[in-house]
Design an enzyme around this catalytic site. Structure first.
Site, PDB file in Angstrom:
ATOM      1  CB  CYS A  14      21.825  24.599 -24.840  1.00 31.26           C
ATOM      2  SG  CYS A  14      21.132  26.217 -24.403  1.00 31.26           S
ATOM      3  CB  CYS A  39      15.649  39.017 -18.203  1.00 33.72           C
ATOM      4  SG  CYS A  39      16.010  40.766 -18.012  1.00 33.72           S
ATOM      5  CG  HIS A  85      18.725  42.875 -21.575  1.00 35.15           C
ATOM      6  ND1 HIS A  85      19.498  43.702 -20.808  1.00 35.15           N
ATOM      7  CD2 HIS A  85      18.133  42.000 -20.735  1.00 35.15           C
ATOM      8  CE1 HIS A  85      19.365  43.346 -19.538  1.00 35.15           C
ATOM      9  NE2 HIS A  85      18.551  42.305 -19.468  1.00 35.15           N
ATOM     10  CB  CYS A  98      16.286  58.093 -42.726  1.00 36.76           C
ATOM     11  SG  CYS A  98      17.463  57.993 -44.087  1.00 36.76           S
ATOM     12  CB  CYS A 151      21.226  45.008 -45.706  1.00 35.86           C
ATOM     13  SG  CYS A 151      22.075  46.523 -46.088  1.00 35.86           S
ATOM     14  CB  CYS A 172       2.075   9.858   7.333  1.00 42.13           C
ATOM     15  SG  CYS A 172       1.090   8.562   8.059  1.00 42.13           S
ATOM     16  CB  CYS A 181      11.744  53.749 -59.798  1.00 41.32           C
ATOM     17  SG  CYS A 181      12.137  54.049 -58.065  1.00 41.32           S
ATOM     18  CB  CYS A 186      -0.955  -0.005   1.194  1.00 41.37           C
ATOM     19  SG  CYS A 186      -2.360  -1.096   0.945  1.00 41.37           S
ATOM     20  CB  CYS A 242      17.097  43.973 -15.904  1.00 37.12           C
ATOM     21  SG  CYS A 242      18.447  42.824 -15.974  1.00 37.12           S
TER      22      CYS A 242
END
Lengths: 141, 564
Positions: B295, B303, B311, B376, B356, B227, B368, B207, B316
């Site tokens: 890995c 983070c 980053h 920009c 790019c 228990c 064209c 049991c 952070c």
């Protein structure tokens, strides 16, 4: 129920049938996995003279898993019992222990009834009942 | 920060002499002059990040001294640079730098670490049972100091709270007992086939086994199993699990214990990369530089987010603020940015499919032929020294924005500024995704090169290096716009920051352009070699710029941080 615990259920059933405590009797147990147990409101409590029926359903997990227990027929009016017969009692869910038995559940429910001071339904009764249609109380928590 | 200035000045020299003259026309460039850049490359990691250590040393000292003493790495950083600069006095030669870095842990290392911790507590508190200490430690979320304190304070209360009211964890069978009836299966057993914890709730072994395996099936919480007796709060200890269940199930249980060791331990976290099994330990609370898992994933330990990753150069808190803002305003901004890129000349819709920023309105697709900057939308000829312009696309020109609409109120300017940075942030993020795809496809490109130019496989290595570099550059550039957005608009820091950012962005774009060159354009082996050199050179150049940028920002740009 062909599990190793079928024997335990047989024993429990036999105990209850042979020497039932006052106010507790087996009403139906043709199928070992579904029992109906009758309980009587204890003398001196708000439920004196009333009779109720509890339905027990055991799956293969019993007693490692709690049985599903609900009131059938007309459930008692109690702050922890919903209109659909579902019972709010911790040992039936999170605080279940495999060392508990059908008898100990019945006694707990009787004691729950006896300690009641006001016959009312739970506050969220209608919400819960409509949400729990067709569901086991084990799945609605 | 001393060496930052040093490099800046040498950097400028090189630019004038070599970089612009050589690389721009795409020829084979002699990089001999780059030897002086070794100022940076010779620096060991601890020197570069030395600034970070300053704040944290005190915290470490008060921390787990006893636990970590033997692991401590003392390094004498030998100064290889000859600084004439007065600032060099800041870094004394042979200074003892305490370098505590991060550690990647696999399963077995986690096991031995947690065992070591248990052993230490056993020694300190003179508790002979490993299983008992394991329960106590888990109860205290693996916090050794707190456990010892609480134990000294009120041993009985702690132990009963933890679920081991008696340090003798198992209850031996009463000798007088002849036959025992298990309350779970209601069958009789010889006492030898039963087991009870200190609470003496005795059940048969079968049991127990089913009960514990059922608990393990319920998930990680099984390590806090009690228990089986109703309302009994005594915890089932590790040795009981081991003794009562099959080894396969026990393995699962030990994994849950390790999981709790990592989850409850603020110094150890699982690597957030999807599917990674390693965890990383980092003792420094506010580590700013990224950690690298086995890995291969590089990320910020604080983070600990697979989306955010590393980053640098942003702190952070800024990333948090930025992501919050981005999620608040993203609907607005995405709506305004969506489908708005049309060729500035002919208004044909343009889809950006390379990393790019140099866009060409393709004639063969009905355009064209106009070449312009994605950021920009100005003519590309203004962007490179080769065509007589200069790269200026990373700076937000507030005065120009005002000129456009003099009545624009502050709120609008703010939104515009935000959009400016958000757009660049997103552009680099997308360019990074593209570079990531290119990395996955690099192998294919390598094969094409091998078959077309009959070269050795070592000759295609540069491709992988270039993609890796592009990825790093894009990631830093992406977050540099977050940093730039929060940087004081009028500070000196800003000028320097934008100067470094410009260098990095400009050359990264150039690297992208070279990298993405179609192999069809390379007619022969000579052309291939030339191309390879272009890519290789720009990989190296952008690496230098990246290092300068990151170190510059980390060092506080104007040096005020360091001198304080």
């Amino acid at each position: 129920m062909a599990t190793r615990y079928a024997k335990r259920l047989q024993k429990e059933l036999m105990e209850l049938q042979v020497s039932p405590p006052t106010g507790i009797r087996v009403e139906e147990a043709n199928d070992l996995s579904r029992w109906v147990i009758g309980i009587d409101g204890t003398t001196g409590s708000l439920y004196q003279g009333e009779k109720f029926s509890l339905q027990f359903r055991f799956n293969d997990g019993y007693p490692l898993e709690a049985p599903e227990v609900i009131f059938i027929g007309k459930p008692p009016v109690h702050p922890h019992i919903y209109g659909n017969g579902h019972i709010c009692l911790s040992i039936l869910y999170d605080h279940w222990s495999p060392a508990l038995t059908v008898l100990s559940i019945c006694l707990s429910i009787l004691s729950m009834l006896s300690s009641c001071t006001e016959k009312v339904r739970p506050v969220d009764d209608s919400v819960y009942v409509s949400r729990a249609v067709g569901k086991s109380p084990k799945d609605t928590r | 920060m001393s060496f930052y200035r040093e490099r800046m000045s040498s950097g400028l020299d090189i630019k004038n002499e070599e970089l612009y003259g050589g690389v721009g026309d795409g020829g084979v460039v002699g990089f001999h002059c780059f030897s002086c850049w070794n100022i940076t490359s010779k620096m060991s990691e601890d020197e570069i990040y030395d600034d970070y250590d300053v704040d944290d040393d005190s915290a470490e000292e008060s921390g787990n001294e006893s636990a970590d003493n033997e692991e401590m790495d003392y390094e004498y950083s030998t100064q290889e640079i000859d600084f004439d600069d007065i600032h060099s006095s800041n870094r004394s030669i042979g200074k003892l730098t305490r370098q505590k870095s991060f550690e990647v842990l696999d399963r077995s290392e986690l096991v031995s670490e947690s065992r070591k911790l248990i052993k230490e507590v056993m020694d300190v508190l003179s508790i002979p049972s490993e299983a008992a200490v394991s329960i106590l430690l888990r109860h205290m979320k693996w916090n050794k100091e707190k456990l010892i304190e609480r134990f000294m304070d009120n041993q009985d209360k702690l132990c009963s709270d933890a679920g081991i009211p008696n340090l003798r964890l198992d209850k031996a069978v009463d000798k007088s007992l002849q036959k025992f009836s298990c309350l779970i299966c209601l069958e009789d057993f010889p006492p030898s086939q039963t087991f009870a914890l200190s609470c003496d709730h005795r059940y048969c072994l079968a049991c127990w086994k089913l009960y514990l395996e059922c608990k393990i099936g319920e998930g990680p919480e099984c390590i806090y199993s009690t228990c089986p007796a109703p309302k009994c709060k005594v915890k089932v200890h590790e040795d009981a699990f081991k003794k009562l269940i099959e080894s396969v199930a026990y393995e699962k249980y030990s994994n849950f214990i390790l999981k709790s060791y990592v989850d409850d331990n603020p110094q150890v976290k699982w690597c957030p990369a999807p599917g990674c099994v390693y965890s990383v330990r980092c003792d420094r609370k506010e580590r700013k530089e990224a950690v690298t898992c086995k890995c291969g994933f590089q990320y910020c330990f604080n983070c600990n987010d697979s989306e955010i990753g590393d980053h640098m150069p942003c702190p952070c808190s800024q990333v948090d603020k930025w992501l919050q803002k981005a999620s608040d305003e993203s609907e607005n901004v995405t709506w305004m940015l969506a489908n708005t890129k049309k060729c500035p000349e002919c208004r044909s819709p343009i889809e950006k499919n390379g990393g790019c920023m140099h866009m060409t309105c393709r004639k063969n697709a009905g355009g064209c032929g106009f070449e312009f900057c994605w950021l920009c939308r100005g003519p590309w000829s203004d962007h490179g020294s080769a065509t007589g312009g200069y790269y200026n696309c990373n700076k937000y020109d507030k005065s120009k924005a005002k000129e456009d609409d003099e009545k624009a109120n502050d709120a609008k300017t703010e939104l515009e500024a935000y959009m400016f940075y958000y757009h660049r942030y997103e552009s680099h993020k997308n360019a990074m995704k593209i570079a990531d795809e290119q990395r996955r496809n690099a192998h294919q490109k390598e094969q094409q090169i091998l078959s077309k130019f009959d070269v050795r496989s070592a000759d295609t290595k540069f491709l992988m290096e270039a993609t890796e570099q592009l990825l790093r550059n894009r990631r830093v550039l992406q977050y540099s716009y977050v940093y730039g957005y929060y940087l004081d608009k009028k500070s000196n820091e800003r000028n320097l920051f934008e100067y470094l950012q410009e260098d990095l962005e400009k050359h990264t774009n150039q690297l992208s352009t070279y990298y993405e060159l179609s192999l069809d354009k390379l007619d022969d082996y000579q052309a291939f070699i030339k191309w390879k050199e272009q890519v290789t050179n720009y990989t190296r150049i952008t690496k230098k710029f990246l290092d300068h940028f990151v170190e510059g920002v980390a060092g506080g740009l104007t040096g005020s941080h360091h001198n304080n």
